[in-house]
Write an enzyme that holds these catalytic residues in place. Structure first.
Site, PDB file in Angstrom:
ATOM      1  N   GLY A   1       7.716  -2.847  -2.474  1.00 31.02           N
ATOM      2  CA  GLY A   1       9.022  -3.136  -1.885  1.00 31.02           C
ATOM      3  C   GLY A   1       9.069  -2.554  -0.491  1.00 31.02           C
ATOM      4  O   GLY A   1       8.074  -2.035   0.010  1.00 31.02           O
TER       5      GLY A   1
ATOM      6  N   SER B   1       3.254   1.698  -1.515  1.00 32.52           N
ATOM      7  CA  SER B   1       2.728   0.803  -0.492  1.00 32.52           C
ATOM      8  C   SER B   1       3.645  -0.407  -0.413  1.00 32.52           C
ATOM      9  O   SER B   1       4.577  -0.535  -1.202  1.00 32.52           O
ATOM     10  CB  SER B   1       1.296   0.376  -0.837  1.00 32.52           C
ATOM     11  OG  SER B   1       1.342  -0.511  -1.930  1.00 32.52           O
ATOM     12  N   LYS B   2       3.339  -1.276   0.531  1.00 33.08           N
ATOM     13  CA  LYS B   2       4.204  -2.438   0.783  1.00 33.08           C
ATOM     14  C   LYS B   2       4.510  -3.254  -0.462  1.00 33.08           C
ATOM     15  O   LYS B   2       5.606  -3.757  -0.628  1.00 33.08           O
ATOM     16  CB  LYS B   2       3.545  -3.349   1.822  1.00 33.08           C
ATOM     17  CG  LYS B   2       3.828  -2.889   3.232  1.00 33.08           C
ATOM     18  CD  LYS B   2       4.194  -4.091   4.110  1.00 33.08           C
ATOM     19  CE  LYS B   2       4.715  -3.623   5.441  1.00 33.08           C
ATOM     20  NZ  LYS B   2       3.688  -3.519   6.467  1.00 33.08           N
ATOM     21  N   ARG B   3       3.522  -3.358  -1.352  1.00 31.37           N
ATOM     22  CA  ARG B   3       3.742  -4.241  -2.496  1.00 31.37           C
ATOM     23  C   ARG B   3       4.822  -3.696  -3.439  1.00 31.37           C
ATOM     24  O   ARG B   3       5.315  -4.403  -4.302  1.00 31.37           O
ATOM     25  CB  ARG B   3       2.427  -4.524  -3.228  1.00 31.37           C
ATOM     26  CG  ARG B   3       1.952  -3.409  -4.089  1.00 31.37           C
ATOM     27  CD  ARG B   3       0.511  -3.576  -4.514  1.00 31.37           C
ATOM     28  NE  ARG B   3      -0.039  -2.257  -4.754  1.00 31.37           N
ATOM     29  CZ  ARG B   3       0.087  -1.609  -5.892  1.00 31.37           C
ATOM     30  NH1 ARG B   3       0.727  -2.150  -6.903  1.00 31.37           N
ATOM     31  NH2 ARG B   3      -0.434  -0.402  -6.021  1.00 31.37           N
TER      32      ARG B   3
END
Ligand code: GLU
Length: 495
Positions: free
Chosen positions: A265, A261-263
């Site tokens: 990277g 997911s976005k967290r």
């Protein structure tokens, strides 16, 4: 048989790095067997697909150098063909018209849920509970239509969908190139919809028809499509078409093992370009992410094309490791051709202002010696800070310290020696420093720090002699002169 692979993204957003890896594997597999690699834009979901997303996917593929051997097929342009195949299947008796409405199906599922909940109630007898669960199971099971064996329509103009007549029998088996033997019981496959009531084809039908029409021999895609394979194979069989080989790739996870997911990277492929990764660096990293060949860590594209195989793909999800990506990228920065690297670096160098011709030339000359000073183009551009700094240089704290009274006096002593130099080269500068030290009894530890401070302002830089060589005579003398002038007020100009 000539190998044909394809990458089939849905243009509903960016090209995810998982998608980029799927594209890469399809590309390498095709090249490995001197086959063709094709691209299909699956834009049948008109509401979610956008031309911008298609353009972004093509841009990312182009950046990665994953060129398809033919222009992309737009799935939406094939709808008439998809519908024709569905009609053909109805004629063959492998598909049928089904008059059960969406509302009836929903009511059936609701009733199934109700019975499943009712079976949990307290105080039920065992037999009663078992029978409720059985009824719920039947209602919630993959749908088999009452029209699968024919029957007359409820009325002449009754709306209908066209459904596949799903296979009867026992286990359906797929020999997957990555997952091995995968089984699903026939009863888990529904009489899936091929044409909706408005006559538009469904995605499941479109994929199969397009893969057949494009001559695809190997379907290599994410394992989120593994179960779809069991719904797609009956369509091939129903049409009497060859079934391609399938290989389903495990997902990419974050370094903590959780779904990417976005967290974790950046997810979008082109963001890696903006972060200063080279396309070959990202590709080499993505290749190793889930595929291996012995314990070799870095492969050039030529090596990958010679070695890539489905057998080397790992069954377990891969973990994204940005540190490793940096290491691989650094390797490809060092390998890159100097002129190409300069071109790639230029936008990063010019992020906060155009470079004048002189500075460009300095950086060009320094580049071959500076390639190991960054694992991304962003880091590499920053490493050239000392060449780009404008006179008079701003001094960092450590540079100010080196330019104490003693330091300035040493620069004053040394400057005339530099001025005398007729040939300006790394070797002659190096020799001048050595001769000066020998003659005066000064050590490198005494002359080096003030020189470095005056030349770089405290920014990181390689050895002094090449730094002076790259800066050129005028800039070098000018930078040293600036410090003598401002610090000692001596009036020295350096030129
Ligand atoms: N369009 C699908 C996706 O983006 C891929 C379908 C396929 O590869 O068969 O997930």
């Amino acid at each position: 048989m000539r190998v044909v692979t394809r990458f089939a993204p849905s243009p509903t957003g960016m090209l995810h790095i998982g998608g980029a890896r799927t594209a890469l594997f399809n590309y390498l597999f095709a090249k490995r067997f001197a086959g063709r690699f094709l691209l299909r834009i699956e834009d049948t979901d008109r509401e979610r697909s956008t031309p911008e997303a298609t353009a972004a996917i093509l841009d990312a593929m182009n950046w990665l150098g994953l060129d398809a051997d033919e222009p992309p097929v737009m799935q939406s342009a094939q709808v008439d063909r998809h519908a024709a195949v569905a009609c053909d299947m109805v004629e063959r008796g492998t598909a049928f018209r089904c008059y059960v409405s969406a509302e009836e199906l929903q009511a059936r599922r609701d009733l199934g849920e109700e019975k499943r909940l009712a079976a949990r109630a307290e105080g039920l007898g065992d037999a009663e509970r078992a029978s409720l669960l059985e009824e719920a199971g039947a209602l919630l099971a993959p749908f088999r239509s009452p029209w699968r064996d024919g029957g007359s329509p409820p009325s002449a103009d009754a709306p209908y969908v066209v459904r596949l007549r799903a296979p009867d029998g026992d286990d359906q088996i797929v020999e997957d190139g990555v997952q091995g033997t995968v089984k699903v019981h026939a009863s888990e496959i529904d009489d899936l919809i091929l044409l909706r009531t408005d006559g538009t084809p469904t995605y499941m039908l479109a994929v199969v028809v397009d893969d057949h029409d494009m001559g695809v021999t190997h379907v290599i895609r994410g394992d989120d499509h593994l179960r779809n394979t069991f719904r797609q194979i009956p369509i091939y069989r129903a049409m009497g078409w060859d079934v391609p080989e399938f290989a389903h790739l495990p997902m990419i996870h974050g370094n903590d093992g959780a779904k990417l997911s976005k967290r974790h990277g950046a997810l979008s492929t082109t963001v890696y370009r903006d972060l200063g990764y080279l396309p070959e660096g990202l590709k080499a990293y993505l290749l190793r992410l889930g595929w291996s060949h012995g314990d070799q860590e870095i492969f050039t594209e030529e090596e990958a094309i010679q070695l890539f195989d489905l057998g080397g793909i790992n069954k377990a999800p891969a973990r994204l490791d940005l540190e490793k990506l940096g290491t691989v990228n650094a390797h490809f920065i060092r390998l890159a051709d100097d002129e190409r690297l300069f071109g790639l670096l230029q936008p990063f160098l010019e992020a906060d202002g155009k470079l004048d011709a002189e500075t460009q030339e300095r950086i060009r000359r320094a580049l071959p010696f500076m390639k190991d000073r960054g694992s991304t183009l962003v880091e590499l551009a920053a490493a050239f800070g000392f060449l780009r700094a404008a006179r008079p240089l701003e001094l960092a704290k450590n540079a100010r310290k080196a330019l104490s009274e003693d330091g300035i006096a040493r620069l004053e002593g040394f400057l005339p020696e530099l001025r005398k130099l007729t040939e300006w080269s790394t070797a002659s500068i190096s020799e001048t420093i050595a001769t000066y030290c020998a003659a005066t009894g000064l050590s490198m530890g005494q002359i080096g720090p003030p020189l470095r401070a005056a030349l770089t302002g405290g920014l990181p830089a390689p050895d002094l002699a090449p730094v002076m060589d790259w800066l050129g005579r005028d800039e070098t003398l000018g930078r040293i002169g600036d410090q003598i002038q401002t610090r000692a007020g001596s009036g020295a100009t350096g030129n």
